[in-house]
Structure formats: structure tokens, C-alpha cells
Design an enzyme around this catalytic site. Structure first.
Site, short mmCIF file in Angstrom:
data_model
loop_
_atom_site.label_atom_id
_atom_site.label_comp_id
_atom_site.label_asym_id
_atom_site.label_seq_id
_atom_site.Cartn_x
_atom_site.Cartn_y
_atom_site.Cartn_z
N GLU A 1 67.61 47.10 20.23
CA GLU A 1 68.98 48.13 20.27
C GLU A 1 69.91 47.21 20.19
O GLU A 1 70.14 45.92 20.25
CB GLU A 1 68.90 48.25 22.22
CG GLU A 1 69.95 49.06 22.46
CD GLU A 1 69.87 49.20 23.97
OE1 GLU A 1 69.23 50.13 24.57
OE2 GLU A 1 70.39 48.22 24.64
N TYR B 1 76.07 53.45 19.54
CA TYR B 1 74.60 53.12 19.89
C TYR B 1 73.59 53.25 19.09
O TYR B 1 73.41 54.25 18.48
CB TYR B 1 74.10 53.84 21.33
CG TYR B 1 73.00 53.54 21.80
CD1 TYR B 1 72.71 52.54 22.76
CD2 TYR B 1 72.08 54.29 21.62
CE1 TYR B 1 71.72 52.20 23.09
CE2 TYR B 1 70.62 53.78 21.93
CZ TYR B 1 70.48 52.85 22.83
OH TYR B 1 69.28 52.53 23.08
#
Ligand code: GDP
Ligand code: MN
Length: 378
Positions: free
Chosen positions: A189, A101
Site C-alpha cells: 500500500e 491512495y
């Protein structure tokens, strides 16, 4: 403003982030053709502006163009968290070894952007954040200095990224930061940033939120707005320059000034009601703007009463009244309305509204009490 995965990834790619080859399809046939072009094995991904598409069945692996066509047929038109899928992204499939992530957002308390990274990325990242928050590393970025090389190496070491991927990771982390900063984003992101079986890094998912107030200087990004996925009320609000946020209460509020709008909501709550929205028509609103605001409020089926609270400074009471009459004529509301008008041209405004079927109030307290009572009766 949210932009789609395929758009976010294109922005990231402009800043040097590696992304899979892929194209958007709006029909199963088109998905077939793209898959064929890409060599057959592809991933079919719904393009909707919500997270968790994977878990909702909106991301499917296809081994050949026929399967891609079939998945596209299933996914197009699918409802994901209330949004209808109108486009699918067909990306070359990757062999995933592990999922990282990598995201950047603003930390309001620290007043700095923060990069968040976890070796346990993928669809369970919320769960990781909840159960084992220590597995998410935070690195604050000084907005004047930018993301520093030592910070990137620090992150790479913390997530135990294999040495051979550090250079690529540096390019990606830097690219994401530049994309975030350069686009006036409030979120950028990559989840997941994968390590492939071939031991290279690839951004297979992307998400970006752009600060609405900065869109005037990003015409390329502003054009990416997807009206299809925006509630009609939000489109009308934006086009008329109204600050509107829908809430889930039953009292529609129309107010001028953000502070007064907040106060109005508080007072509605104080008297046992709950506001259906925040709506600031702004200073100097004319009849047209008021009518648009009215239309937005009344298009919400949860609204059982409307509270109009106008403090005339630059805004003129008679203009507001004209807007209200215009809107009533057009929308023919069936819910009770309470109006409190004070300040500039309030007298003229009240005179214009005298024949309209509305409750009036002298003070905000009285107005809120009447609106709450009217909503309870309805
Ligand atoms: P999200 O659920 O909306 O976040 O959509 P993602 O794009 O992140 O996809 C969800 C999951 O699908 C990822 O975490 C991966 O595990 C998987 N996935 C995405 N792309 C590929 C791919 O190219 N190959 C394989 N095998 N899995 C993929
Ligand atoms: Mn994802």
C-alpha cells in the site's frame, strides 16, 4: 509479517517506485545529522507497525535540522497504540498538491488480487471508504496475466489523474504489483502517493504485509522482522513452530490440530466461556514444545483456567504429560487446569499426571464444562 514503512518503501523502490530520499535515526542527534544532509526541511516519521501515526502525532514536519532533532526527541519513546517508537525515518519533505491512495490486497471472495485506488488518499482514507465507497476504484488482477496496461489507463482515467502523470503512474502501479507479487505480500500500500507541487508523483508512505508461510523463500524479507514490536509470546510461538493467536477470553487452550483447536474454542463458547487463545501444538509435539506452549498460555494475565485437549495420534500422551510437568515445574501456575487426554499412550500420560494438581475429564464436553466453571470461580 508486517514490515516498517522505511522497509516497505525500499522494497517498492527496488521495483521502480519513486520514494523520497531518507534515512532511519535512533537518536535525536542522528536525526539532526540526517536532516542536515538532506538540506534541512524534512519530515520526521515514527516507525511503528500500526496505522494512523499521523493522527497520533507520530509524523512531524521540520523546517531545519534543529527542529528535526526536537521532533525526533519527542517522537522517539512515544507510545503509539501500545507500541513504543524506537526508530524514526527522516525523509526529505515534499510539497504536497494532492494525495492518492494506491493499494493491493487479496480478495478472497473473487480469489484474485485487487488494486484499490482513490483520488482522495491520505489519513482519512478509512472515512472515504465508509462514507463514499464509490470514490475507491477496484481493479481485479488476474494472477496469471498480471496487471495489464489497459487496466492502469482505466484507473488513471477513473481517478482523473492529469495526463502528464500517466506514464509515471503506470511505472508505479506496475512496480507496486511486481513488489506485491514478487514478495508474496498480502498487502502492499502507498498512502499517500502524492502529486507534488512540481507535478510529479512520489510514494511518501508505504506499508507491506508478507505472507508468513512464504517467508522461507524470502530470506531478505524474513530478516526484516522487528522483534522489538512483536509480543514475546508470538516470538516463542514462532521459534517453537506453534500456531498461536491471542484472543481476549479467559480460558487458555492447548490443543493438537487446528480443527480440534477450533472445536475446542467452539465448545468453550457453547458452555458460556470464552477462549483466551487459539493454540495448535501440531502433530507429534514433544515435551519441549508442550512446555513452550504452556509458558505462552500462562504468560497471558487474562487466563483464569487452562484447558488441555489432546487427541493422541502421532502425538503421544506421555510426551504431552512430560511437557506439562516440565512446564508446571518451571512456571508454577496458580490457575486451575483441566486435562483431557485420549489416544496414543493416553494411559501412560494420565498416570504421569496423577500426582499433579489438575482436574481430569473423559470427554471434551466434560472438560469444557469444568474449565468454564473453574474460570468462573477464579
Ligand atoms: P500515517 O498517518 O501512518 O499513514 O503516515 P503518513 O506517512 O501517511 O503521513 C501522514 C500524513 O502526513 C500524510 O497523509 C501527509 O498529509 C503528511 N505528510 C507525509 N509526508 C509529508 C511530506 O513530506 N510533506 C508534507 N507536507 N506532508 C507530509
Ligand atoms: Mn499513510
Amino acid at each position: 509479517m508486517k514490515i516498517h514503512e522505511y522497509q516497505s518503501k525500499r522494497v517498492f523502490a527496488e521495483y521502480g517506485v519513486p520514494i523520497p530520499k531518507g534515512k532511519v535515526a535512533v537518536s535525536p542527534k542522528e536525526a539532526y545529522a540526517i536532516a542536515k544532509d538532506l538540506g534541512g526541511k524534512v519530515i520526521v516519521k515514527s516507525q511503528v507497525l500500526v496505522g494512523g501515526r499521523g493522527k497520533a502525532g507520530g509524523v512531524k514536519l521540520a523546517n531545519n535540522p534543529e527542529e528535526a532533532e526536537k521532533h525526533a526527541a519527542n517522537i522517539l519513546g512515544m507510545d503509539i497504540k501500545g507500541l513504543t517508537v524506537r526508530k524514526v525515518l527522516i525523509d526529505e519533505a515534499s510539497n504536497i498538491k494532492s494525495e492518492i491512495y494506491l493499494g493491493i490486497t487479496n480478495d478472497r471472495e473473487k480469489r484474485m488480487p485487487v488494486m484499490m485506488v482513490s483520488a482522495e488518499g491520505g489519513v482519512e482514507i478509512e472515512e472515504v471508504a465508509r462514507v463514499t465507497p464509490e470514490k475507491i476504484i477496484k481493479m481485479y488482477i488476474n494472477p496469471l496475466l498480471g496487471l495489464q496496461g489497459y487496466q492502469i489507463r482505466d484507473i488513471a482515467a477513473s481517478i482523473e489523474l492529469p495526463r502528464k502523470n500517466w506514464k509515471e503512474f503506470g511505472i508505479i502501479a506496475n512496480g507496486l504489483w511486481k513488489a506485491y507479487n514478487g514478495s508474496d505480500a498480502t498487502l502492499a500500500e502507498i498512502n499517500p502517493l502524492i502529486i507534488t507541487e512540481e507535478e510529479t508523483l512520489l510514494a511518501v508512505d508505504g506499508k507491506m504485509l508478507i505472507d508468513d508461510s512464504a517467508l522461507f523463500r524470502h530470506h531478505d524479507l524474513a530478516e526484516m522482522r522487528d522483534l522489538d514490536t512483536e509480543a514475546e509470546s508470538e516470538t516463542i510461538a514462532r521459534e517453537n513452530d506453534l500456531a498461536y493467536i491471542q484472543l481476549d477470553g479467559e480460558i487458555g487452550c492447548m490443543v493438537n490440530g487446528a480443527g480440534l483447536a477450533m472445536t475446542t474454542m467452539d465448545i468453550v463458547n457453547l458452555f458460556g466461556g470464552s477462549p483466551a487463545n487459539f493454540l495448535d501444538i501440531g502433530g507429534g509435539a514433544n515435551a519441549e514444545k508442550v512446555a513452550a506452549a504452556f509458558r505462552i498460555i500462562l504468560s497471558d494475565p487474562k487466563v483464569k483456567a487452562v484447558l488441555i485437549n489432546i487427541f493422541g495420534g502421532i502425538t503421544r500422551g506421555d510426551e504431552v504429560a512430560k511437557g506439562i510437568l516440565e512446564a508446571i515445574e518451571e512456571v508454577k501456575p496458580e490457575v486451575p487446569m483441566v486435562v483431557r487426554l485420549v489416544g496414543t499412550n493416553a494411559e501412560e500420560g494420565r498416570a504421569l499426571l496423577a500426582d499433579a494438581d489438575m482436574l481430569t475429564a473423559e470427554t471434551l464436553v466434560e472438560a469444557a464444562q469444568k474449565a468454564v466453571a473453574a474460570a468462573k470461580e477464579a
